[in-house]
Enzyme design. Structure first.
Site, PDB file in Angstrom:
ATOM      1  N   GLU A 323     -23.237 -73.048  84.628  1.00  0.00           N
ATOM      2  CA  GLU A 323     -22.055 -72.248  84.307  1.00  0.00           C
ATOM      3  C   GLU A 323     -22.417 -70.769  84.193  1.00  0.00           C
ATOM      4  OE1 GLU A 323     -18.107 -73.164  81.795  1.00  0.00           O
ATOM      5  OE2 GLU A 323     -19.914 -73.056  80.570  1.00  0.00           O
ATOM      6  N   HIS A 352     -39.192 -94.469  88.233  1.00  0.00           N
ATOM      7  CA  HIS A 352     -38.777 -95.691  88.924  1.00  0.00           C
ATOM      8  C   HIS A 352     -37.427 -95.497  89.604  1.00  0.00           C
ATOM      9  CE1 HIS A 352     -42.035 -97.894  86.905  1.00  0.00           C
ATOM     10  NE2 HIS A 352     -41.747 -97.105  85.877  1.00  0.00           N
ATOM     11  N   LYS A 454      -9.028 -74.190  85.576  1.00  0.00           N
ATOM     12  CA  LYS A 454      -8.016 -74.397  84.533  1.00  0.00           C
ATOM     13  C   LYS A 454      -6.623 -74.043  85.044  1.00  0.00           C
ATOM     14  CE  LYS A 454     -11.006 -73.575  80.513  1.00  0.00           C
ATOM     15  NZ  LYS A 454     -11.283 -72.671  79.370  1.00  0.00           N
TER      16      LYS A 454
END
Length: 527
Positions: A323, A352, A454
């Site tokens: 950000e 793994h 937004k």
């Protein structure tokens, strides 16, 4: 000196250690020459100067015309005014005292029962910071039990309410929103408040707000007589809020040491404030990021803490780094598309999983290993294979296997994980992010992409209401019918809205095939 990843001389020359912090930083397995890193010293003259201006109170978040003051939280004496310093100290004291009163039972619920749980409602840094605190530091059966709602997923909200069903009356509801207008925490808050009221449970006397003075949330909490309101200053951004009330309240409620957390961050701030480039850990760390990615972020950052308690740290860094550094424009208004992608989980689990690709696949990353030297004070490992030694061996083995293929890495080693060292670790990365942003001439403290998201979401929510109202009024509508009434450019959004609203919902009659959006005709049935 050269770029050899296995040079002992290079390791010794670039190993940083601080005996007050008991933290090591090794950048020797980043592929750079002494000439390349020395060339950055001149750049850091301006970098250090910019950081000094920021700490002195310069307007650094230009978009919002705000100062950036999270460094003041750890050392109020450097804040630009005595008023700010007094407010910071008062906030710390208020949180510490409140935590003690909750834990020792001086503050109880309306039924005179002691609080047992916390339901934390916050998104972004307002959720990740507290989660990192509790996951990293909370000891078994110490303090209150924490649950988190950091999204508006209906299943998450319903599951948390079900899990807490028998304990809701002794649960503190903490709502974090600086402005009080962020949709996700507001919606979650309203749902939980309504649930409590429907079930004759207390909300107001159990609710706590962390917000700016005079925000929407502040006014709501004040008018409804919530249990407590803690201050969240306008000069504290979400991704750097962990040493504000946002991080300190969880520390208080799990009975951990707020002073040590602040002290660790403050001492790291001191270490990263010095202008001696090669003895400044954040300068070394940000230089390593810059050199390995050619200053363009072309390599991903893979974060591998070799301790389960730090598993959330990868997510925390993902927000802090991406950000802050993911920016389209530099300060000159030029398109640069900067950023460093961050992912990770924990070692040795990841050995793994994707470490196979890291060693043998595309070379587009660098690793950050995080190592801890301490062992639990327990006798369960006596006369048995010591898991700490194996974990250390797995880390060193992975690091060696990567460097043998010229895959680059950084290693950070902590003596132990506690409030002090976690505060220091966070402060190190905060400063490194700031330094890197200065090196590439971007603003680390704005987030235009987040704001654009937004606004786009708000537009969709508005269309949702329009479509719902249209169908409520009666009649059959195709997607083309609806878009012709609203906006012909939003056909795809209208399809998504209708699918979410109508698929599997018996209140709607759907004609046509969902695989062929143009064939759909939808009508709301009379209830």
């Amino acid at each position: 000196m050269n770029g050899d990843l296995n040079s002992w001389d290079k390791f010794c020359n670039y190993l940083w250690f601080d005996k007050k912090l008991n933290i090591w930083l090794d950048i020797s397995k980043i592929n750079f020459t002494s000439k390349e890193i020395n060339n950055l010293e001149d750049k850091f003259v301006d970098v250090f100067s910019s950081m000094k201006e920021l700490e002195n109170g310069a307007i650094s978040n230009i978009d919002e015309n705000r100062q950036v003051g999270h460094y003041w939280l750890r050392n109020p004496s450097i804040s630009p005014s005595s008023k700010i310093a007094e407010e910071i100290r008062a906030d710390i004291n208020a949180i510490s005292e409140f935590g003690k009163q909750i834990l020792n039972g001086d503050i109880k619920n309306k039924n005179n029962k002691q609080y047992t749980d916390v339901l934390w409602i916050g998104i972004g840094g307002s959720g990740l910071g507290p989660l990192l605190i509790t996951e990293s530091l909370q000891k078994c059966s110490r303090g209150l039990n924490f649950s988190y709602i950091d999204n508006v997923d209906p299943f998450l909200i319903s599951e948390k309410l079900e899990e807490l069903s028998e304990k809701l009356s002794t649960t503190l509801f903490v709502v974090v929103s600086k402005s009080g207008g962020t949709p996700e925490p507001r919606i979650a808050m309203e749902i939980i408040k309504s649930h409590c009221e429907k079930n004759s449970l207390e909300w107001n006397s159990n609710a706590i707000a962390i917000t700016m003075k005079d925000s929407k949330l502040f006014k709501k909490a004040t008018s409804e007589y919530w249990l407590k309101i803690f201050n969240l200053q306008d000069w504290v951004g979400g991704r750097t809020s962990i040493t504000s009330s946002v991080g300190l309240l969880p520390l208080a409620l799990i009975n951990e040491n707020i002073s040590e957390f602040i002290k660790g961050a403050s001492l790291m701030d001191e270490a990263t404030r010095i202008s001696d480039f090669k003895n400044n850990p954040a300068a070394l760390l940000s230089s390593a990021w810059y050199l390995t990615g050619d200053g363009t972020g072309k390599r991903d950052m893979v974060v591998l803490p070799y301790r389960d308690r730090l598993q959330v740290f990868s997510k925390y860094l993902q927000q802090l780094v991406m950000e802050s550094l993911g920016k389209k424009f530099n300060r000159n208004g030029e398109v640069v598309n900067q950023g460093i992608s961050v992912f990770g989980n924990k070692g040795s689990t990841d050995q793994h999983a994707y470490v196979q690709q890291l060693r043998d696949g595309i070379d587009n990353f660098f690793c950050i290993f995080i190592e801890l030297l301490d062992t639990p004070s327990t006798n369960i490992f006596d006369d048995k294979e010591n898991p700490k030694e194996y974990l250390s061996g797995f880390l060193q083995g992975t690091r060696s296997a990567l460097s043998s293929e010229n895959r680059q890495s950084i290693t950070i080693t902590l003596e132990k994980l506690n409030c002090f060292s976690l505060g220091a670790l966070i402060a190190l990365f905060e400063r490194a992010v700031s330094f890197y942003a200065e090196l590439v001439n971007i603003n680390a403290y704005d987030q235009p992409g987040v704001e654009a998201g937004k606004k786009a979401a708000a537009n969709i929510i508005e269309y949702q209401q329009k479509v719902s109202n249209l169908l409520d009024a009666g009649g059959e509508y195709s997607i083309n019918d609806i878009t012709s009434l609203f906006d012909n450019s939003v056909s795809e959004s209208i399809f998504f809205i209708l699918r979410e609203m109508c698929f599997g919902n018996d209140n709607y009659l759907v004609k046509g095939d969902w695989s062929n959006p143009n064939s759909l005709v939808i009508q709301k049935l009379n209830s």
